[in-house]
Enzyme design. Structure first.
Site, mmCIF file in Angstrom:
data_model
loop_
_atom_site.group_PDB
_atom_site.id
_atom_site.type_symbol
_atom_site.label_atom_id
_atom_site.label_comp_id
_atom_site.label_asym_id
_atom_site.label_seq_id
_atom_site.Cartn_x
_atom_site.Cartn_y
_atom_site.Cartn_z
ATOM 1 N N LYS A 78 0.863 -1.182 0.000
ATOM 2 C CA LYS A 78 0.000 0.000 0.000
ATOM 3 C C LYS A 78 0.902 1.236 0.000
ATOM 4 O O LYS A 78 1.889 1.287 0.747
ATOM 5 C CB LYS A 78 -0.875 -0.036 1.259
ATOM 6 C CG LYS A 78 -1.908 1.058 1.348
ATOM 7 C CD LYS A 78 -2.778 0.852 2.589
ATOM 8 C CE LYS A 78 -3.912 1.843 2.686
ATOM 9 N NZ LYS A 78 -4.782 1.579 3.841
ATOM 10 N N SER A 153 -9.672 1.367 2.799
ATOM 11 C CA SER A 153 -8.848 2.162 1.924
ATOM 12 C C SER A 153 -7.749 1.373 1.216
ATOM 13 O O SER A 153 -7.153 1.887 0.276
ATOM 14 C CB SER A 153 -8.200 3.290 2.730
ATOM 15 O OG SER A 153 -7.355 2.750 3.738
ATOM 16 N N SER A 177 -9.777 -0.997 7.006
ATOM 17 C CA SER A 177 -9.235 -0.890 5.650
ATOM 18 C C SER A 177 -8.454 -2.077 5.106
ATOM 19 O O SER A 177 -8.063 -2.063 3.946
ATOM 20 C CB SER A 177 -8.352 0.343 5.553
ATOM 21 O OG SER A 177 -9.163 1.473 5.470
HETATM 22 N N1 GLN Z 1 -13.161 3.876 6.492
HETATM 23 C C1 GLN Z 1 -12.468 4.246 7.662
HETATM 24 C C2 GLN Z 1 -12.012 5.680 7.559
HETATM 25 O O1 GLN Z 1 -12.241 6.272 6.571
HETATM 26 C C3 GLN Z 1 -11.313 3.329 7.909
HETATM 27 C C4 GLN Z 1 -10.149 3.615 7.058
HETATM 28 C C5 GLN Z 1 -8.957 2.776 7.414
HETATM 29 O O2 GLN Z 1 -9.074 1.734 8.056
HETATM 30 N N2 GLN Z 1 -7.793 3.259 7.016
HETATM 31 O O3 GLN Z 1 -11.443 6.220 8.455
#
Ligand code: GLN
Length: 490
Positions: A78, A153, A177
């Site tokens: 990532k 994400s 994510s």
């Molecule tokens: N969807 C959550 C957020 O926007 C989690 C994102 C993540 O785990 N990086 O914060």
């Protein structure tokens, strides 16, 4: 041979027997990227040259009889993990040309284990989002159905594993994510216990919630990658100094009989969540019955703060983000707007140009929640809810070994469906973010397909540092359902 289809385990066996070389394996994945990634958009940077070079070095070592857990295996990262000499953008315009001087600890650990880094994958800008539509560069499409999101994400990593454009990948999970895109793309993803994996060199979103973890084709591969990346690191003050069990050999010896007598909790508040898709419910029930068939006893547990978890998370995460992202000010890193008249104007112009709408929304919310007049009303209260969430889990785990639930209320939604509605997007995290608030580990394992052919995952959670329970249960489920290493025919 279709080298791009192999799991880490299979590729490793083939490489060690010299059935094929690491260069051939890397080339077969690069061909897939060439063919598919124009449309899928899983990668931000593909390091073909670096990957071929590292693969050739791995081949030399393999020829000399050297063995290491990931020797010659192509892994994607990532693009929130620092890689020495390779652009690390966080999918943000503000870091478009940022090239780190050092490797994140996990990246050094992967390299030490012989891994070949094939490229950097797309994400929601600074990991803020649940669909990978918030990337500052381009969206990523779900390989199972390109009109749908891959989740987020870590959507680029999950899509790359699913479309067979890398053998395995790393993602990060602040509120779901890793698990949520893994579920939406039909692959396995683990969010380890907070502190299990070093965050050094991971660009921080919300430091008290972020964890790095594997996204792979099956549970065994996740065990293998976990064994490489877990462990204490003095560069990260929150890194836990606890022993790391040999997950891989435990699974090698594991037989599903080992699940007999285990107790799985089902949170009663989760199944009454509004908007739970009937297919998600159906395959959750099916997975529950499968586990029961393996001798796992089901018990009802209660997580009473479920109703408040999303609200509390969306105060805490943006608050930490507003502090972490203050460093991107046009002076120290990345983009600087040079048309500005004075310093304040330079800050304004740089941040307005460099950050996307969602990141700006979070910085504003977080700054407000931390401001002197409102600190206790928002941030203070959210941290009290966080403590109650932790207590809820502690109480629940007095009666069970693991907790099971859906990963997300629906299968992957359509691209564009939720982009103008941040609150609906935030609510999709309801099943995953409590584990981050409590620092607990969680896994997503494929458990079925919706009527429209989209993958659905089961979430399994356990107590702190008991990733072994997740792996064993996930492995048992995978063996029984036969859904490992299943990919779209593309
Ligand atoms: N969807 C959550 C957020 O926007 C989690 C994102 C993540 O785990 N990086 O914060």
């Amino acid at each position: 041979m279709n080298l791009h289809k192999l799991t880490i385990q299979q590729a490793r066996a083939g490489l060690e027997q010299r059935d094929f070389s690491s260069v051939e394996l890397v080339n077969s994945l690069l061909e897939r990227i060439e063919k598919l990634d124009g449309e899928i958009g899983a990668y931000i940077t593909v390091d073909s040259e670096g990957a071929r070079r590292a693969a050739a070095e791995a081949d030399d070592l393999l020829a000399k009889g050297k063995r290491a857990p990931l020797l010659g295996i192509p892994i994607a990262l990532k693009d929130l993990l620092c890689t020495k000499g390779v652009k690390t953008t966080c999918a943000s315009r503000i870091l478009e040309d940022f090239v780190p001087e050092y490797d994140a600890t996990v990246v050094s650990m992967l390299k030490k284990a012989g891994a070949v880094i094939i490229g950097k994958t797309n994400l929601d800008e600074f990991a803020m989002g649940s669909s990978t539509e918030n990337s500052g560069f381009h969206i990523t499409r779900n390989p199972w159905n390109r009109d749908h999101v891959p989740g987020g994400s870590s959507g680029g990593s999950a899509a790359a594993v699913s479309a067979r454009m890398c053998t395995a990948a790393l993602g990060t999970d602040t509120g779901g994510s890793i698990r949520q895109p893994a579920s939406h793309c039909g692959v396995v993803g683990i969010k380890p216990t907070y502190g299990r994996v070093s965050r050094y060199g991971l660009v921080s979103y919300a430091s008290s919630l972020d964890q790095i973890g594997p996204i792979t084709r099956d549970v065994m591969d996740s065990a293998l990658l976990l064994n490489v990346i877990c462990g204490h690191d003095s560069f990260d003050s929150t890194s836990a100094n606890v022993a790391v069990p040999d997950f891989t050999s435990a699974l090698t010896r594991f037989d599903t009989d080992g699940l007999k007598g285990m107790k799985a909790g089902i949170p009663k508040e989760f199944l009454s969540v509004k908007g739970l898709d009937p297919d998600v419910e159906k395959f959750f029930n099916n997975a529950r019955n499968t586990l029961e068939g393996l001798g796992v006893e089901m018990v009802e547990v209660s997580l009473p703060q479920t109703d408040y978890a999303v609200a509390a998370y969306y105060v805490i995460a943006p608050s930490e983000a507003s502090s972490n992202l203050a460093r991107f000010d046009g002076v120290r890193y990345g983009l600087r707007d040079t048309s500005a008249q004075d310093l304040i104007d330079m800050y304004k112009k740089t941040k307005s140009r460099g950050f996307g709408a969602e990141v700006q929304r979070r910085i504003i919310t977080g700054t407000y929640a931390l401001s002197a007049g409102y600190y206790d009303a928002y941030y203070g209260r959210a941290t009290r809810i966080r403590a109650m969430i932790r207590d809820d889990f502690n109480r629940a785990f007095e009666n069970c070994d693991i907790i099971i639930s859906p990963v997300a209320p629906t299968p992957a939604f359509k691209i564009g469906e939720n982009v103008d509605d941040p609150l609906t997007m935030y609510l999709t995290d309801i099943f995953t973010l409590s584990t981050n608030m409590a620092g607990l580990p969680g896994i997503s394992v494929p458990c079925g397909f919706s009527a429209t052919g989209l993958p659905i995952g089961l979430q399994i959670m356990a107590t702190h540092f008991d990733e072994m329970a997740l792996l064993k249960t996930g492995y048992g489920l995978e063996k029984t359902l036969g859904l490992q290493n299943k990919f779209p025919d593309i």
